[in-house]
Design a protein around this motif. Structure first.
Motif, PDB file in Angstrom:
ATOM      1  N   UNK A  86      -2.597  -7.615  -5.172  1.00 40.04           N
ATOM      2  CA  UNK A  86      -2.904  -6.810  -6.369  1.00 40.04           C
ATOM      3  C   UNK A  86      -4.140  -5.946  -6.155  1.00 40.04           C
ATOM      4  N   UNK A  87      -5.110  -6.470  -5.418  1.00 43.32           N
ATOM      5  CA  UNK A  87      -6.302  -5.690  -5.099  1.00 43.32           C
ATOM      6  C   UNK A  87      -5.935  -4.515  -4.192  1.00 43.32           C
ATOM      7  N   UNK A  88      -5.058  -4.742  -3.229  1.00 47.71           N
ATOM      8  CA  UNK A  88      -4.595  -3.667  -2.340  1.00 47.71           C
ATOM      9  C   UNK A  88      -3.891  -2.586  -3.154  1.00 47.71           C
ATOM     10  N   UNK A  89      -3.049  -2.988  -4.106  1.00 45.76           N
ATOM     11  CA  UNK A  89      -2.351  -2.030  -4.962  1.00 45.76           C
ATOM     12  C   UNK A  89      -3.339  -1.216  -5.795  1.00 45.76           C
ATOM     13  N   UNK A  90      -4.381  -1.865  -6.316  1.00 46.99           N
ATOM     14  CA  UNK A  90      -5.387  -1.161  -7.121  1.00 46.99           C
ATOM     15  C   UNK A  90      -6.155  -0.151  -6.268  1.00 46.99           C
ATOM     16  N   UNK A  91      -6.550  -0.549  -5.068  1.00 46.18           N
ATOM     17  CA  UNK A  91      -7.284   0.359  -4.184  1.00 46.18           C
ATOM     18  C   UNK A  91      -6.411   1.538  -3.762  1.00 46.18           C
ATOM     19  N   UNK A  92      -5.145   1.285  -3.465  1.00 45.12           N
ATOM     20  CA  UNK A  92      -4.229   2.368  -3.088  1.00 45.12           C
ATOM     21  C   UNK A  92      -3.997   3.309  -4.271  1.00 45.12           C
ATOM     22  N   UNK A  93      -3.960   2.765  -5.485  1.00 43.56           N
ATOM     23  CA  UNK A  93      -3.787   3.588  -6.685  1.00 43.56           C
ATOM     24  C   UNK A  93      -4.971   4.525  -6.868  1.00 43.56           C
ATOM     25  N   UNK A  94      -6.175   4.023  -6.623  1.00 41.73           N
ATOM     26  CA  UNK A  94      -7.376   4.868  -6.707  1.00 41.73           C
ATOM     27  C   UNK A  94      -7.325   5.973  -5.666  1.00 41.73           C
ATOM     28  N   UNK A 140       0.830  -1.206   0.000  1.00 37.74           N
ATOM     29  CA  UNK A 140       0.000   0.000   0.000  1.00 37.74           C
ATOM     30  C   UNK A 140       0.867   1.259   0.000  1.00 37.74           C
ATOM     31  N   UNK A 141       1.851   1.307   0.871  1.00 33.89           N
ATOM     32  CA  UNK A 141       2.700   2.500   0.971  1.00 33.89           C
ATOM     33  C   UNK A 141       3.594   2.667  -0.253  1.00 33.89           C
ATOM     34  N   UNK A 142       4.089   1.582  -0.816  1.00 37.82           N
ATOM     35  CA  UNK A 142       4.904   1.667  -2.033  1.00 37.82           C
ATOM     36  C   UNK A 142       4.073   2.227  -3.189  1.00 37.82           C
ATOM     37  N   UNK A 143       2.813   1.830  -3.260  1.00 38.63           N
ATOM     38  CA  UNK A 143       1.913   2.363  -4.286  1.00 38.63           C
ATOM     39  C   UNK A 143       1.739   3.861  -4.097  1.00 38.63           C
ATOM     40  N   UNK A 144       1.474   4.263  -2.869  1.00 38.81           N
ATOM     41  CA  UNK A 144       1.257   5.682  -2.574  1.00 38.81           C
ATOM     42  C   UNK A 144       2.502   6.521  -2.831  1.00 38.81           C
ATOM     43  N   UNK A 145       3.695   5.923  -2.665  1.00 40.64           N
ATOM     44  CA  UNK A 145       4.944   6.651  -2.900  1.00 40.64           C
ATOM     45  C   UNK A 145       5.355   6.683  -4.368  1.00 40.64           C
ATOM     46  N   UNK A 146       4.670   5.918  -5.219  1.00 35.49           N
ATOM     47  CA  UNK A 146       4.920   6.005  -6.651  1.00 35.49           C
ATOM     48  C   UNK A 146       5.704   4.880  -7.278  1.00 35.49           C
ATOM     49  N   UNK A 147       5.907   3.771  -6.574  1.00 35.52           N
ATOM     50  CA  UNK A 147       6.612   2.634  -7.169  1.00 35.52           C
ATOM     51  C   UNK A 147       5.781   2.045  -8.315  1.00 35.52           C
ATOM     52  N   UNK A 152      -4.704   8.748  -6.335  1.00 33.40           N
ATOM     53  CA  UNK A 152      -4.856   9.464  -7.600  1.00 33.40           C
ATOM     54  C   UNK A 152      -3.867   9.090  -8.685  1.00 33.40           C
ATOM     55  N   UNK A 153      -3.322   7.894  -8.633  1.00 31.44           N
ATOM     56  CA  UNK A 153      -2.388   7.455  -9.669  1.00 31.44           C
ATOM     57  C   UNK A 153      -3.125   7.119 -10.948  1.00 31.44           C
ATOM     58  N   UNK A 154      -2.410   7.236 -12.057  1.00 31.99           N
ATOM     59  CA  UNK A 154      -2.992   6.914 -13.347  1.00 31.99           C
ATOM     60  C   UNK A 154      -2.855   5.453 -13.721  1.00 31.99           C
ATOM     61  N   UNK A 155      -1.977   4.730 -13.023  1.00 31.59           N
ATOM     62  CA  UNK A 155      -1.723   3.332 -13.329  1.00 31.59           C
ATOM     63  C   UNK A 155      -1.732   2.522 -12.045  1.00 31.59           C
ATOM     64  N   UNK A 156      -2.102   1.262 -12.161  1.00 28.94           N
ATOM     65  CA  UNK A 156      -2.081   0.363 -11.004  1.00 28.94           C
ATOM     66  C   UNK A 156      -0.687  -0.231 -10.888  1.00 28.94           C
ATOM     67  N   UNK A 157      -0.116  -0.152  -9.690  1.00 28.46           N
ATOM     68  CA  UNK A 157       1.197  -0.737  -9.459  1.00 28.46           C
ATOM     69  C   UNK A 157       1.110  -2.255  -9.612  1.00 28.46           C
ATOM     70  N   UNK A 158       2.126  -2.865 -10.201  1.00 30.71           N
ATOM     71  CA  UNK A 158       2.148  -4.318 -10.388  1.00 30.71           C
ATOM     72  C   UNK A 158       2.733  -4.989  -9.159  1.00 30.71           C
ATOM     73  N   UNK A 159       2.129  -6.105  -8.763  1.00 32.48           N
ATOM     74  CA  UNK A 159       2.711  -6.966  -7.741  1.00 32.48           C
ATOM     75  C   UNK A 159       3.081  -8.246  -8.478  1.00 32.48           C
ATOM     76  N   UNK A 160       4.375  -8.498  -8.598  1.00 27.51           N
ATOM     77  CA  UNK A 160       4.874  -9.613  -9.394  1.00 27.51           C
ATOM     78  C   UNK A 160       5.026 -10.869  -8.559  1.00 27.51           C
TER      79      UNK A 160
END
Length: 152
Positions: A130-138, A96-103, A141-149
């Motif tokens: 991946x769902x957590x990353x998508x929710x954090x992206x929303x 969640x925090x990595x998504x918010x920081x822009x990774x 205000x990110x334009x893309x969903x962060x990938x969790x590989x």
């Protein structure tokens, strides 16, 4: 303004069709959006669209596109975080925090001293991450969903 993600194949002409039952429920019952409300919808690939809610139906929610633009909130630097897998549920917070920081991506890595053992990250957990990353992206205000590989 509310933010959603749509599959690029669901964007046709000047409309965006959201078919996902969970996303439709979120729009109609949780956010209580009404016809005429505005939202930002990203295709997760190249553009974001300023839209207006046009219609609800049992199969889909339809948005009318007002403007198409390149997402402004994305960094010009591409960051992939290789994260050693911590104990218990801490990886969810890290994602969640990595998504918010822009990774752009997170790769969970089993280390020599990791408590969880290889194979403990199954498809069910990856889907949740991946769902957590998508929710954090929303939310941020990110334009893309962060990938969790896949875990390495």
């Amino acid at each position: 303004m509310r933010r959603f993600f749509a599959d690029p194949k669901d964007i046709k002409g000047d409309t965006i069709r959201i078919d996902s039952p969970s996303e439709r429920n979120h729009i109609k019952n949780v956010l209580r959006m009404e016809i005429g409300d505005f939202a930002l919808i990203s295709d997760g690939v190249q553009y974001e669209y300023e839209t207006q809610l046009a219609a609800f139906s049992m199969e889909a929610t339809i948005f009318h596109i007002l403007e198409r633009r390149v997402p402004q909130a994305e960094s010009r630097y591409h960051i992939t975080l290789f994260q050693g897998i911590p104990k218990q549920g801490k990886l969810e917070t890290i994602i969640q925090k990595a998504t918010e920081l822009g990774a752009d991506a997170v790769v969970p890595v089993f280390m020599a001293r990791s408590v969880p053992k290889p194979g403990s990250l199954d498809d069910k957990k990856l889907t949740r991450f991946r769902k957590i990353a998508a929710e954090a992206s929303k939310q941020c205000g990110r334009g893309f969903v962060m990938q969790v590989l896949e875990a390495q």
